[in-house]
Design a protein around this motif. Structure first.
Motif, PDB file in Angstrom:
ATOM      1  N   ALA A 159      -4.947  -9.650   3.884  1.00 11.55           N
ATOM      2  CA  ALA A 159      -3.800  -9.454   3.005  1.00 11.55           C
ATOM      3  C   ALA A 159      -2.512  -9.398   3.818  1.00 11.55           C
ATOM      4  O   ALA A 159      -2.494  -8.912   4.958  1.00 11.55           O
ATOM      5  N   GLU A 160      -1.438  -9.881   3.220  1.00 10.08           N
ATOM      6  CA  GLU A 160      -0.100  -9.746   3.797  1.00 10.08           C
ATOM      7  C   GLU A 160       0.459  -8.429   3.262  1.00 10.08           C
ATOM      8  O   GLU A 160       1.054  -8.376   2.194  1.00 10.08           O
ATOM      9  N   VAL A 161       0.252  -7.353   4.005  1.00 11.41           N
ATOM     10  CA  VAL A 161       0.467  -6.015   3.471  1.00 11.41           C
ATOM     11  C   VAL A 161       1.670  -5.327   4.111  1.00 11.41           C
ATOM     12  O   VAL A 161       1.910  -5.470   5.313  1.00 11.41           O
ATOM     13  N   ILE A 162       2.411  -4.606   3.276  1.00 12.52           N
ATOM     14  CA  ILE A 162       3.473  -3.719   3.732  1.00 12.52           C
ATOM     15  C   ILE A 162       3.122  -2.320   3.242  1.00 12.52           C
ATOM     16  O   ILE A 162       2.610  -2.153   2.130  1.00 12.52           O
ATOM     17  N   LEU A 188      -1.067   1.028  13.787  1.00 14.33           N
ATOM     18  CA  LEU A 188      -0.939  -0.324  13.233  1.00 14.33           C
ATOM     19  C   LEU A 188       0.449  -0.890  13.539  1.00 14.33           C
ATOM     20  O   LEU A 188       1.241  -1.139  12.627  1.00 14.33           O
ATOM     21  N   PRO A 189       0.762  -1.113  14.795  1.00 15.07           N
ATOM     22  CA  PRO A 189       2.119  -1.569  15.142  1.00 15.07           C
ATOM     23  C   PRO A 189       2.473  -2.930  14.576  1.00 15.07           C
ATOM     24  O   PRO A 189       3.657  -3.264  14.451  1.00 15.07           O
ATOM     25  N   GLU A 190       1.454  -3.713  14.213  1.00 16.64           N
ATOM     26  CA  GLU A 190       1.706  -5.066  13.721  1.00 16.64           C
ATOM     27  C   GLU A 190       1.960  -5.115  12.213  1.00 16.64           C
ATOM     28  O   GLU A 190       2.300  -6.172  11.663  1.00 16.64           O
ATOM     29  N   VAL A 191       1.800  -3.981  11.510  1.00 13.20           N
ATOM     30  CA  VAL A 191       1.954  -3.943  10.048  1.00 13.20           C
ATOM     31  C   VAL A 191       3.271  -3.247   9.701  1.00 13.20           C
ATOM     32  O   VAL A 191       3.532  -2.142  10.164  1.00 13.20           O
ATOM     33  N   PRO A 192       4.125  -3.873   8.876  1.00  5.67           N
ATOM     34  CA  PRO A 192       5.407  -3.245   8.519  1.00  5.67           C
ATOM     35  C   PRO A 192       5.209  -2.020   7.638  1.00  5.67           C
ATOM     36  O   PRO A 192       4.301  -1.981   6.798  1.00  5.67           O
ATOM     37  N   ILE A 193       6.062  -1.010   7.838  1.00  7.41           N
ATOM     38  CA  ILE A 193       6.031   0.195   7.011  1.00  7.41           C
ATOM     39  C   ILE A 193       7.464   0.618   6.717  1.00  7.41           C
ATOM     40  O   ILE A 193       8.340   0.506   7.584  1.00  7.41           O
ATOM     41  N   ASP A 215       0.869  -1.176   0.000  1.00  7.43           N
ATOM     42  CA  ASP A 215       0.000   0.000   0.000  1.00  7.43           C
ATOM     43  C   ASP A 215       0.908   1.229   0.000  1.00  7.43           C
ATOM     44  O   ASP A 215       1.576   1.523   0.998  1.00  7.43           O
ATOM     45  N   VAL A 216       0.933   1.939  -1.125  1.00 13.05           N
ATOM     46  CA  VAL A 216       1.919   3.007  -1.333  1.00 13.05           C
ATOM     47  C   VAL A 216       1.270   4.376  -1.096  1.00 13.05           C
ATOM     48  O   VAL A 216       0.152   4.626  -1.539  1.00 13.05           O
ATOM     49  N   GLY A 217       2.011   5.256  -0.421  1.00 11.15           N
ATOM     50  CA  GLY A 217       1.422   6.515   0.012  1.00 11.15           C
ATOM     51  C   GLY A 217       0.393   6.223   1.085  1.00 11.15           C
ATOM     52  O   GLY A 217      -0.694   6.806   1.108  1.00 11.15           O
ATOM     53  N   ALA A 218       0.759   5.321   2.000  1.00 15.31           N
ATOM     54  CA  ALA A 218      -0.203   4.758   2.958  1.00 15.31           C
ATOM     55  C   ALA A 218      -0.707   5.763   3.974  1.00 15.31           C
ATOM     56  O   ALA A 218      -1.749   5.545   4.597  1.00 15.31           O
ATOM     57  N   GLY A 219       0.015   6.858   4.152  1.00  8.32           N
ATOM     58  CA  GLY A 219      -0.438   7.857   5.114  1.00  8.32           C
ATOM     59  C   GLY A 219      -0.517   7.293   6.514  1.00  8.32           C
ATOM     60  O   GLY A 219       0.403   6.632   6.998  1.00  8.32           O
ATOM     61  N   THR A 220      -1.637   7.525   7.176  1.00  5.38           N
ATOM     62  CA  THR A 220      -1.824   7.035   8.543  1.00  5.38           C
ATOM     63  C   THR A 220      -2.354   5.604   8.587  1.00  5.38           C
ATOM     64  O   THR A 220      -2.582   5.080   9.662  1.00  5.38           O
ATOM     65  N   GLY A 221      -2.573   5.010   7.407  1.00 10.87           N
ATOM     66  CA  GLY A 221      -2.965   3.606   7.370  1.00 10.87           C
ATOM     67  C   GLY A 221      -4.444   3.346   7.215  1.00 10.87           C
ATOM     68  O   GLY A 221      -4.914   2.243   7.505  1.00 10.87           O
ATOM     69  N   ILE A 222      -5.206   4.311   6.721  1.00 12.46           N
ATOM     70  CA  ILE A 222      -6.656   4.121   6.579  1.00 12.46           C
ATOM     71  C   ILE A 222      -6.959   2.936   5.665  1.00 12.46           C
ATOM     72  O   ILE A 222      -7.737   2.047   6.016  1.00 12.46           O
ATOM     73  N   ALA A 223      -6.354   2.914   4.480  1.00 10.21           N
ATOM     74  CA  ALA A 223      -6.576   1.793   3.551  1.00 10.21           C
ATOM     75  C   ALA A 223      -5.812   0.552   3.979  1.00 10.21           C
ATOM     76  O   ALA A 223      -6.301  -0.574   3.844  1.00 10.21           O
TER      77      ALA A 223
END
Length: 253
Positions: free
Chosen positions: A64-67, A83-88, A47-55
């Motif tokens: 989904a296995e999302v970064i 979203l501490p559990e999702v890599p960024i 998810d590119v340009g994820a911002g604060t993680g809304i999408a």
């Protein structure tokens, strides 16, 4: 003010953005699954340009296995809190910090227009596996809501920008404008709405780049005037915001 400056301006208002921006309806993700012919559950997604993680949060909830990829430090910090559990990772679509052929799906929620498509399209094709897909979408204003059209004109006046054009290009023009001309792509327009307190609506409006780069005193003047005008339209203090998600999905051959 350059487009890069406007894009990075969101970092200064990350908490406001996260608290007040609209999310996305389930039908959007249903449409992505239908068009791509595969479930989001188990898909390797960036998810590119994820911002604060809304999408990103919604993609994660669908299994989904999302970064996430985000260029702004402030936005990335808010993302990690939520979203501490999702890599960024820090980066942008013009030079994705991702390996070749590593993703089933790349998504851009409200962020594709900040890229240089002469670079971001080849980058997406590099990172996507064969048969993978690039999904771009925007929450756009519904064209048949008179109070919202009038508000667009007031926002343009206060910010010094042109009013939002709620007329949408046809499918072929939309693909050309997104830099997808000549590539197989599908478009969907998905209508939805949310009802929020007047304060949330106004905070959403002023979380856009046009206001983030505006003088604070002028923004406050706008808010005083707008609160009074909308109070007449929505005397109960609840605002119905109507959106049309404009979705484009390109499949890599």
């Amino acid at each position: 003010m350059t487009s890069v400056s406007r894009a990075l301006s969101f970092s200064t208002a990350a908490a406001q953005y996260a608290a007040n921006r609209p999310s996305y309806p389930p039908v959007l993700f249903d449409a992505i699954e239908e068009i791509t012919g595969r479930p989001l559950a188990g898909a390797r997604v960036a998810d590119v340009g994820a911002g604060t993680g809304i999408a990103t949060a919604l993609l994660h909830e669908r299994g989904a296995e999302v970064i996430a990829v985000e260029p702004g430090d402030g936005m990335a910090a808010e993302f990690r809190r939520a979203l501490p559990e999702v890599p960024i990772v820090l980066g942008d679509g013009n030079a994705l910090p991702l390996a070749d052929l590593s993703r089933d799906l790349i998504t851009y929620a409200q962020s594709w227009h900040w890229t240089d498509t002469s670079r971001s399209v080849p980058e997406a094709l590099r990172v996507l596996r064969p048969g993978g897909a690039l999904a771009l979408w925007w929450n756009t204003g519904a064209p048949d809501v008179p109070w919202a059209v009038a508000q667009d004109e007031r926002v343009a006046h206060w910010s010094g920008l042109r009013p939002q054009d709620r007329r949408r290009p046809d499918d072929s023009s939309a693909g050309r404008l997104a830099g997808l001309a000549g590539l197989p792509h599908t478009r969907r327009l998905l209508r939805w709405s949310r009802t929020v307190p007047l304060g949330t609506h106004l905070a959403n409006i002023t979380s856009h780049s046009a206001f983030l780069v505006l003088d604070e005193a002028r923004t406050q003047e706008f808010l005083v005037e707008e609160r009074e005008l909308l109070g007449e339209v929505f005397p109960d203090g609840m605002v119905e915001e109507t959106y049309v998600v404009d979705l484009l999905v390109m499949t890599k051959p």
